[in-house]
Scaffold this active site. Sequence first.
Site: not given
Length: 275
Positions: A159, A172
């Site tokens: 990501s 995350y």
Amino acid sequence: MSKVIVITGAGGILCSTMAKALAREGHKIAVLDLNVQAAEVVADEIRKEGGEAIGVAANVLDKAALETAKKKVNEILGNCDILINGAGGNHPLGTTSQPFLFEEDLKNTTEGFKTFFDLDPEGIKFVFNLNFIGTLLPTQIFAQDMVGRSGCSILNISSMNAFTPLTKIPAYSGAKAAVSNFTQWLAVHFSKVGIRVNALAPGFFLTEQNRTLLTNSDGSLTQRGQQIIDQTPMGRYGQPEDLISSTLFLCNDASSFITGVVIPIDGGFAAYSGV
């Protein structure tokens, strides 16, 4: 040349799009997902388009379940040539309520309000396990098919949070940074046995997981959603189809000398300073 491609988390929006694109290139697709019904739906859609695919139940945090899934893939499709580790996600218990901490926040008694000090360790563990262990375990199981064979590779899903962490989601961001680091580690570790390892780093794509965070019920943008668009030079969210070209390239033998890279797909988000 047709290859057997195993994709975890392939019942979701992004990875199902990748699965269908790879199937259209003539590859055999094993659609793995914790939700076997979702996996079967995607596999059925591929078959209706003339492709070859199977839906397989798989918990990426359960080694025994992954071994069972591998046995099914091997029996029906053959040895795994390419693994795409697409399973991942966030959890509210690993998310702060506000981007910044202010002293008055420590006195906020609103139900559900969470500062950094309120983050639940179990929520943090869930996010790290799902993203990092959920990448490591499928690799341990399926990469065994690839050792010593040509044209094999692994594609992880990292990501843009791995490069610059976003506010509110420390678990995350940290977990995806681990995925990027692991991608580089694996690329070196597997370099002598013919397995390439790379990763995609998507920017902001609307999915079922983040839709309520980024958009209101009427489809308009939330404050955070508008911040993202304002920070994205291309002025839009990514579409699932935006992942296809990079996926096809990294899974193709044309990229045979590329390993250990993490490719940003973010509409310029990381390049823009805000001024």
